[in-house]
Motif scaffolding. Structure first.
Motif, PDB file in Angstrom:
ATOM      1  N   VAL A   1      40.059  30.077   4.631  1.00  0.00           N
ATOM      2  CA  VAL A   1      40.075  30.866   5.876  1.00  0.00           C
ATOM      3  C   VAL A   1      39.387  32.214   5.688  1.00  0.00           C
ATOM      4  O   VAL A   1      39.569  33.132   6.485  1.00  0.00           O
ATOM      5  N   CYS A   2      38.616  32.329   4.619  1.00  0.00           N
ATOM      6  CA  CYS A   2      37.829  33.549   4.354  1.00  0.00           C
ATOM      7  C   CYS A   2      38.705  34.783   4.118  1.00  0.00           C
ATOM      8  O   CYS A   2      38.277  35.915   4.409  1.00  0.00           O
ATOM      9  N   ALA A   3      39.905  34.588   3.610  1.00  0.00           N
ATOM     10  CA  ALA A   3      40.780  35.724   3.323  1.00  0.00           C
ATOM     11  C   ALA A   3      40.602  36.217   1.890  1.00  0.00           C
ATOM     12  O   ALA A   3      40.955  37.357   1.563  1.00  0.00           O
TER      13      ALA A   3
ATOM     14  N   GLU B   1      43.212  41.081   9.237  1.00  0.00           N
ATOM     15  CA  GLU B   1      43.545  40.688   7.862  1.00  0.00           C
ATOM     16  C   GLU B   1      44.928  40.027   7.806  1.00  0.00           C
ATOM     17  O   GLU B   1      45.132  39.061   7.071  1.00  0.00           O
ATOM     18  N   ARG B   2      45.825  40.549   8.596  1.00  0.00           N
ATOM     19  CA  ARG B   2      47.160  39.945   8.657  1.00  0.00           C
ATOM     20  C   ARG B   2      47.081  38.524   9.227  1.00  0.00           C
ATOM     21  O   ARG B   2      47.781  37.616   8.756  1.00  0.00           O
TER      22      ARG B   2
ATOM     23  N   LEU C   1      45.830  36.095   6.596  1.00  0.00           N
ATOM     24  CA  LEU C   1      46.897  35.713   5.659  1.00  0.00           C
ATOM     25  C   LEU C   1      47.831  34.690   6.299  1.00  0.00           C
ATOM     26  O   LEU C   1      48.282  33.746   5.636  1.00  0.00           O
ATOM     27  N   ALA C   2      48.133  34.881   7.586  1.00  0.00           N
ATOM     28  CA  ALA C   2      48.981  33.927   8.296  1.00  0.00           C
ATOM     29  C   ALA C   2      48.284  32.572   8.401  1.00  0.00           C
ATOM     30  O   ALA C   2      48.933  31.514   8.300  1.00  0.00           O
ATOM     31  N   PHE C   3      46.953  32.582   8.586  1.00  0.00           N
ATOM     32  CA  PHE C   3      46.175  31.348   8.619  1.00  0.00           C
ATOM     33  C   PHE C   3      46.271  30.627   7.274  1.00  0.00           C
ATOM     34  O   PHE C   3      46.460  29.403   7.209  1.00  0.00           O
ATOM     35  N   ALA C   4      46.128  31.375   6.205  1.00  0.00           N
ATOM     36  CA  ALA C   4      46.214  30.787   4.866  1.00  0.00           C
ATOM     37  C   ALA C   4      47.597  30.190   4.642  1.00  0.00           C
ATOM     38  O   ALA C   4      47.735  29.101   4.061  1.00  0.00           O
TER      39      ALA C   4
END
Length: 604
Positions: A480-482, A507-508, A511-514
């Motif tokens: 997810v490009c994090a 950015e948050r 992180l939730a996507f990851a």
């Protein structure tokens, strides 16, 4: 004060519980000792032994007055031996009492803290099971006060009040027996006088309980309001609401002070009762009765030793009665906390596993809404006879005006709320046939406001799958490009997230996507999931999302055309129903509501 402010205050006065003082809650609190039965029995046993020791000095006074002191200026035989025995007895007695009190204090503190830990654990478990309806109707500040302050104060009830009252009552019972045995006439007079005092104490305790309940409610309101204002400080400043909210806080504070003063007035009545009046009455009754008996020639069997010993017992009795006064005062104040704790514990769990629920694996991901009706509030329906089908692997985009029910649909699919009527099925099974754990482990949800817990970035990603390795977490972040922004942080994946960590909204969300990708759910729900992500970053993760969604049934709520135009089906919701549905091209050709939105350049 404005009408809007008044309405705000009413919201913070919605749970004033003015129940009568009852001992059932104390009995319920005492129930928690069953788990520690052996420890409780040892503690009570030592307390009882200490109660008995407290009565021995008064008996020794009787022995000294009648057997040891000189009579007619003549020392009794064995005077020195008896005096030595009595002095040793006094020394051993007080040493034993010091040891008993030290041991019981340690035991009671340990027992009390264990019970508080159990209470807090049970309360937390209950809060985790309660439906969103409960949280919708209770300010978070009030819930927090119950778990922290209220439960902590309950420790005082158990450790310093209930066990001590038990000790006081037992000591008083022994005193009554001793006094009646020495002289039944004085004992009867004392019993009659204490009955009236007990009635007065009970009435004061009832009044104190009611007023304390109101006072505790007011402080709870104040704390909840302050907590909400701290959390919403940016909104308050943005709309220049500081002065208005200060007015509301001032009024809530005033109401608390008024309630506190009413409670204080009753406490002021308790104070003289507990610190003097009881002792004075007991002494007057003892000596008054003795004087009456002697004046009327009824002093047979009444010796100086009996009078002194009885007076000593009455001093002990009055001290214990005073102790009960003080402890009832404290219990009457703090039982209002128990009311609210048990009120939460007794709240019905609306969303639970049904009797026929079981762990079922979702294979195809076929989702059907069949004549579903739902309302958050009675008589205010959000969806009415709502029906549609999402076939296996389809991406469904939900659009429509604000409040149309888009988020409601995905909340119902996860069983965050239960429908009023109709049926929702997955692979032909009613979602109520799925256990909550199996349903929610296979239906992944990502909301617009991505909440991150205090801890490291790695721990936040792993939150959805505790058994995942570091490599799995990093792999999900890269998809997810994090990974790019994480590696720029001082400690990379071990960077701690707390109130001082500066992460952007985008950015948050990454992180939730990851976190969601690591969970690998069979059905996916994205509610405004890319709202905080810039267009450039969104384009980078579109490919990863498209790859991730392959073979999974997904529901997407979004305002960006780029997010929904590739959906297999776009569902436009309005007036509690589906207004129109189809692919992007189909809806454009239809030139209906969807086409009008795009033509007018409005957000979807």
């Amino acid at each position: 004060m404005s009408k809007s402010a008044d309405k705000k205050n009413l919201y913070y006065e919605d749970e004033e519980l003015l129940e009568k003082f009852n001992f059932s809650m104390l009995k319920r609190l005492w129930f928690y000792t069953k788990k520690y039965k052996k420890q409780t029995m040892i503690t009570i046993g030592i307390l009882l032994f200490d109660c008995i020791l407290a009565l021995v000095p008064s008996f020794l006074y009787l022995l000294i007055m009648n057997q040891i002191l000189p009579k007619d200026h003549i020392l009794p035989q064995g005077f020195l031996t008896m005096t030595g025995i009595v002095l040793i007895a006094f020394f051993l007695l007080y040493l034993s009492r010091v040891i008993c009190q030290w041991v019981t204090m340690r035991l009671m503190n340990k027992l009390g803290n264990q019970i508080i830990c159990d209470l807090r654990k049970e309360l937390f478990e209950k809060l985790m099971k309660l439906s969103f309806h409960y949280y919708d109707s209770h300010p978070s500040g009030k819930i927090l006060v119950r778990v922290t302050n209220y439960v902590a104060e309950v420790a005082d009830i158990f450790v310093f009040q209930m066990t001590r009252i038990l000790c006081n009552i037992i000591t008083m019972a022994f005193c009554f027996i001793a006094v009646l045995w020495m002289d039944a006439r004085i004992g009867t007079a004392v019993v009659i006088s204490l009955i009236f005092l007990s009635i007065l104490m009970y009435q004061l305790a009832k009044s104190l309980h009611i007023r304390s309940s109101s006072e505790r409610n007011k402080i709870s309101n104040l704390v909840a309001f302050i907590a909400e204002n701290i959390n919403g400080l940016d909104v308050i400043r943005a709309f220049n609401r500081a002065d208005k909210n200060e007015e509301i806080q001032k009024e809530l504070c005033k109401k608390h002070v008024d309630a506190l003063m009413k409670t204080t007035h009753v406490r002021e009545a308790f104070f003289p009762l507990a610190h003097g009046i009881v002792q004075i009455i007991c002494i007057l009754v003892v000596y008054g009765t003795a004087y009456f008996l002697m004046v009327h020639g009824m002093e047979r069997g009444l010796t100086l030793g009996i009078i002194v010993s009885v007076a000593s017992y009455m001093q002990i009795l009055s001290e214990n009665l005073s102790g009960i006064c003080q402890r009832i005062q404290n219990i009457a104040s703090v039982t209002t906390n128990l009311e609210r704790i048990f009120d939460t514990m007794d709240t019905e769990e609306e969303i639970t596993d049904t009797d026929f629920a079981k762990d079922i694996s979702i294979k195809d991901g076929l989702v059907e809404f069949k004549d579903v009706s739902f309302s958050y509030l009675r008589d205010t329906t959000v969806l009415e006879k709502f029906s549609f089908t999402a076939y296996s692997g389809e991406m469904i985009a939900l659009i429509g005006p604000t409040g149309a029910g888009k988020t409601t649909i995905v909340n119902l699919l996860s069983r965050f709320y239960d429908i009023d009527s109709g049926k929702i099925t997955i692979d032909g099974h009613d979602i109520k046939e799925y256990s909550l754990s199996s349903l929610r482990s296979q239906v992944g949800v990502m909301m617009q406001d991505s909440f991150l817990f205090e801890g490291t970035i790695m721990e936040n990603i792993r939150f959805s799958k505790p058994q995942a390795s570091d490599e799995d977490c990093i792999k999900a972040a890269k998809k997810v490009c994090a990974d790019e922004f994480i590696c720029r942080l001082p400690d990379g994946y071990q960077t701690r997230i707390d109130e001082h960590t500066s992460l952007s909204g985008g950015e948050r969300q990454l992180l939730a996507f990851a976190r969601l990708m690591l969970a690998d759910p069979r059905i996916l729900i994205l509610d405004e999931a890319t709202s905080h992500i810039d267009t450039e970053t969104e384009q980078k993760i579109q490919k990863a999302i498209a790859e991730f969604l392959k073979g999974r049934t997904s529901f997407v709520i979004a305002h960006r055309l780029s997010t929904i135009r590739n959906a297999d089906k776009i569902v436009y919701i309005e007036n509690k129903q589906i207004a129109e549905q189809g692919t992007h091209e189909q809806l454009l050709k239809k030139k209906g509501l969807y086409w009008k939105l795009l033509e007018q350049g409005l957000q979807i």
